[in-house]
Design a protein around this motif. Structure first.
Motif, PDB file in Angstrom:
ATOM      1  N   GLY A 126       0.751  -1.351   0.056  1.00 21.84           N
ATOM      2  CA  GLY A 126       0.154   0.044   0.078  1.00 21.84           C
ATOM      3  C   GLY A 126       0.804   1.421   0.036  1.00 21.84           C
ATOM      4  O   GLY A 126       0.322   2.398  -0.404  1.00 21.84           O
ATOM      5  N   ALA A 127       2.158   1.217   0.095  1.00 21.81           N
ATOM      6  CA  ALA A 127       2.966   2.515   0.253  1.00 21.81           C
ATOM      7  C   ALA A 127       3.276   3.007  -1.063  1.00 21.81           C
ATOM      8  O   ALA A 127       3.232   2.078  -2.202  1.00 21.81           O
ATOM      9  N   GLY A 128       3.732   3.885  -1.300  1.00 18.42           N
ATOM     10  CA  GLY A 128       4.157   4.463  -2.607  1.00 18.42           C
ATOM     11  C   GLY A 128       5.310   3.870  -3.025  1.00 18.42           C
ATOM     12  O   GLY A 128       6.348   3.282  -2.421  1.00 18.42           O
ATOM     13  N   ALA A 129       5.531   3.645  -4.480  1.00 21.58           N
ATOM     14  CA  ALA A 129       6.352   2.924  -5.103  1.00 21.58           C
ATOM     15  C   ALA A 129       7.713   3.824  -5.282  1.00 21.58           C
ATOM     16  O   ALA A 129       7.587   5.071  -5.661  1.00 21.58           O
ATOM     17  N   ALA A 130       8.770   3.072  -4.673  1.00 25.42           N
ATOM     18  CA  ALA A 130      10.186   3.950  -4.884  1.00 25.42           C
ATOM     19  C   ALA A 130      11.012   3.480  -5.959  1.00 25.42           C
ATOM     20  O   ALA A 130      11.785   4.014  -6.509  1.00 25.42           O
ATOM     21  N   GLY A 131      10.382   2.174  -6.386  1.00 19.96           N
ATOM     22  CA  GLY A 131      11.235   1.613  -7.793  1.00 19.96           C
ATOM     23  C   GLY A 131      10.373   0.583  -8.121  1.00 19.96           C
ATOM     24  O   GLY A 131       9.157   0.051  -7.982  1.00 19.96           O
ATOM     25  N   PRO A 147       5.997  -2.683  -8.968  1.00 20.76           N
ATOM     26  CA  PRO A 147       6.349  -1.559  -8.040  1.00 20.76           C
ATOM     27  C   PRO A 147       6.406  -2.032  -6.697  1.00 20.76           C
ATOM     28  O   PRO A 147       5.841  -2.693  -6.319  1.00 20.76           O
ATOM     29  N   VAL A 148       7.491  -1.327  -6.150  1.00 20.78           N
ATOM     30  CA  VAL A 148       7.600  -1.593  -4.584  1.00 20.78           C
ATOM     31  C   VAL A 148       7.929  -0.449  -3.839  1.00 20.78           C
ATOM     32  O   VAL A 148       8.879   0.373  -4.615  1.00 20.78           O
ATOM     33  N   CYS A 149       7.704  -0.489  -2.476  1.00 20.17           N
ATOM     34  CA  CYS A 149       8.272   0.504  -1.702  1.00 20.17           C
ATOM     35  C   CYS A 149       9.802   0.241  -1.301  1.00 20.17           C
ATOM     36  O   CYS A 149      10.401  -1.074  -1.366  1.00 20.17           O
ATOM     37  N   GLY A 150      10.415   1.096  -0.582  1.00 21.19           N
ATOM     38  CA  GLY A 150      11.763   0.858   0.054  1.00 21.19           C
ATOM     39  C   GLY A 150      11.922  -0.256   1.009  1.00 21.19           C
ATOM     40  O   GLY A 150      12.902  -1.180   0.857  1.00 21.19           O
ATOM     41  N   GLY A 151      10.930  -0.564   1.721  1.00 16.59           N
ATOM     42  CA  GLY A 151      10.885  -1.696   2.801  1.00 16.59           C
ATOM     43  C   GLY A 151      10.713  -3.124   1.985  1.00 16.59           C
ATOM     44  O   GLY A 151      11.568  -4.043   2.259  1.00 16.59           O
ATOM     45  N   ARG A 156      16.099  -7.831  -3.020  1.00 15.22           N
ATOM     46  CA  ARG A 156      15.607  -8.000  -4.413  1.00 15.22           C
ATOM     47  C   ARG A 156      16.258  -7.309  -5.699  1.00 15.22           C
ATOM     48  O   ARG A 156      16.770  -6.286  -5.033  1.00 15.22           O
ATOM     49  N   THR A 157      16.515  -7.619  -6.609  1.00 10.09           N
ATOM     50  CA  THR A 157      17.018  -6.996  -8.029  1.00 10.09           C
ATOM     51  C   THR A 157      15.875  -5.868  -8.161  1.00 10.09           C
ATOM     52  O   THR A 157      14.855  -6.081  -8.377  1.00 10.09           O
ATOM     53  N   THR A 158      16.320  -4.630  -7.868  1.00 13.47           N
ATOM     54  CA  THR A 158      15.680  -3.475  -7.805  1.00 13.47           C
ATOM     55  C   THR A 158      16.335  -2.390  -8.678  1.00 13.47           C
ATOM     56  O   THR A 158      17.406  -2.040  -8.563  1.00 13.47           O
ATOM     57  N   VAL A 159      15.496  -1.648  -9.325  1.00 13.98           N
ATOM     58  CA  VAL A 159      15.864  -0.314  -9.936  1.00 13.98           C
ATOM     59  C   VAL A 159      14.963   0.758  -9.640  1.00 13.98           C
ATOM     60  O   VAL A 159      13.625   0.543  -9.594  1.00 13.98           O
ATOM     61  N   SER A 160      15.443   1.958  -9.611  1.00 14.25           N
ATOM     62  CA  SER A 160      14.633   2.923  -9.243  1.00 14.25           C
ATOM     63  C   SER A 160      13.839   3.569 -10.266  1.00 14.25           C
ATOM     64  O   SER A 160      13.965   3.060 -11.651  1.00 14.25           O
ATOM     65  N   LEU A 161      12.691   4.118 -10.246  1.00 16.40           N
ATOM     66  CA  LEU A 161      11.798   4.810 -11.450  1.00 16.40           C
ATOM     67  C   LEU A 161      12.559   5.606 -12.581  1.00 16.40           C
ATOM     68  O   LEU A 161      12.648   5.409 -13.691  1.00 16.40           O
ATOM     69  N   ALA A 162      13.509   6.525 -11.703  1.00 14.69           N
ATOM     70  CA  ALA A 162      14.410   7.323 -12.592  1.00 14.69           C
ATOM     71  C   ALA A 162      15.534   6.445 -13.237  1.00 14.69           C
ATOM     72  O   ALA A 162      15.907   6.680 -14.554  1.00 14.69           O
ATOM     73  N   GLY A 163      15.973   5.451 -12.594  1.00 14.87           N
ATOM     74  CA  GLY A 163      16.994   4.445 -13.142  1.00 14.87           C
ATOM     75  C   GLY A 163      16.340   3.562 -14.411  1.00 14.87           C
ATOM     76  O   GLY A 163      16.852   3.447 -15.569  1.00 14.87           O
ATOM     77  N   PHE A 164      15.073   3.300 -14.180  1.00 13.39           N
ATOM     78  CA  PHE A 164      14.445   2.624 -15.457  1.00 13.39           C
ATOM     79  C   PHE A 164      14.215   3.459 -16.681  1.00 13.39           C
ATOM     80  O   PHE A 164      14.278   3.175 -17.701  1.00 13.39           O
ATOM     81  N   ALA A 165      13.722   4.623 -16.223  1.00 12.60           N
ATOM     82  CA  ALA A 165      13.443   5.525 -17.247  1.00 12.60           C
ATOM     83  C   ALA A 165      14.778   5.984 -18.123  1.00 12.60           C
ATOM     84  O   ALA A 165      14.864   6.038 -19.456  1.00 12.60           O
ATOM     85  N   ALA A 182       4.075   9.379  -1.199  1.00  9.39           N
ATOM     86  CA  ALA A 182       5.591   9.449  -1.746  1.00  9.39           C
ATOM     87  C   ALA A 182       6.436   8.188  -0.847  1.00  9.39           C
ATOM     88  O   ALA A 182       5.768   7.714   0.125  1.00  9.39           O
ATOM     89  N   ALA A 183       7.678   7.915  -1.545  1.00 10.23           N
ATOM     90  CA  ALA A 183       8.435   6.805  -0.835  1.00 10.23           C
ATOM     91  C   ALA A 183       8.627   7.070   0.342  1.00 10.23           C
ATOM     92  O   ALA A 183       9.036   8.217   0.723  1.00 10.23           O
TER      93      ALA A 183
END
Length: 231
Positions: A126-131, A147-151, A156-165, A182-183
């Motif tokens: 339910g939290a805002g997605a950070a990546g 989409p996932v939050c920081g917690g 896990r293999t994760t990329v930020s939204l800006a990094g994905f763009a 917000a995250a």
């Protein structure tokens, strides 16, 4: 006698909406999307040409085939698809319809597209997605992301939204859906979400607050000492 459909010559590319799953290449150097149904077999880039999923040698969109990119005219109609349980973790895409296209009542089937904006929903908690993190599934060479939050991103293999763009390129813009908070701070630690200038400003503000509290504590201590002397 075969009837010909009226030809359209728009001054600007039509805009459409669709849902898709974000994907990350195995080596982590490329990002793109994959369809939620038949198109899931062929990942595509932000700016890409359609291909026939059946492997036929014709140029999409062929009238006798259902190949090509698909989208709907109305954003609300695309958002409604996200209510289906199997599509809850998909993202909403705003696209430009390029090249040849066939217009239907609810949307287009077309040859080429540019993804302008990808809107992500909240994390499962339910939290805002950070990546975007590895969803635990995919196809050869590509990991499906969600989409996932920081917690929830830890381990896990994760990329930020800006990094994905940035990996996707072609000017893709990432956005968070309406109602997504917000995250939370202290979650996903990525320089793409919080750059050095932002971190420096936050640190300076925190230090200023600490200095103020220290000054207040010192004054309270001095007042207490004077009161003790008078007694």
């Amino acid at each position: 006698m075969r009837m010909r459909l009226p030809a359209e010559r728009p001054t600007e590319p039509p805009t459409g909406y669709k849902i898709a799953h974000p994907v990350l290449s195995q080596d982590g150097t490329r990002a793109g999307f994959t369809g939620v149904s038949l198109g899931g077999a062929l990942p595509y880039g932000v700016l890409d040409d359609a291909a026939c999923v059946y492997g036929r040698r014709h140029r999409p969109p062929a009238r006798w085939c259902d190949c090509g990119f698909h989208c709907v005219h109305d954003r609300t109609a695309a958002e409604a698809l996200l209510c289906a349980s199997e599509y809850r973790r998909a993202v909403l895409l705003e696209v430009s319809v390029l090249g040849a296209y066939i217009r239907f009542e609810r949307g287009f089937r077309y040859a080429r597209q540019r993804v302008r904006t990808a809107t992500v929903g909240p994390c499962d908690c339910g939290a805002g997605a950070a990546g975007l993190a590895d969803a635990g599934r995919g196809r050869p060479g590509w990991r499906v992301l969600l989409p996932v939050c920081g917690g929830c991103a830890r381990g896990r293999t994760t990329v930020s939204l800006a990094g994905f763009a940035r990996l996707a390129g072609e000017g893709l813009r990432m956005a968070r859906g309406a109602g997504a908070a917000a995250a939370p701070p202290g979650g996903l630690a990525v320089e793409d979400e919080f750059g050095v200038p932002e971190l420096a400003a936050e640190a300076a503000l925190l230090q200023a607050r600490l200095d103020w509290f220290q000054t207040q504590l010192t004054r309270l201590g001095e007042s207490g000492d004077r009161g003790g002397d008078q007694g």
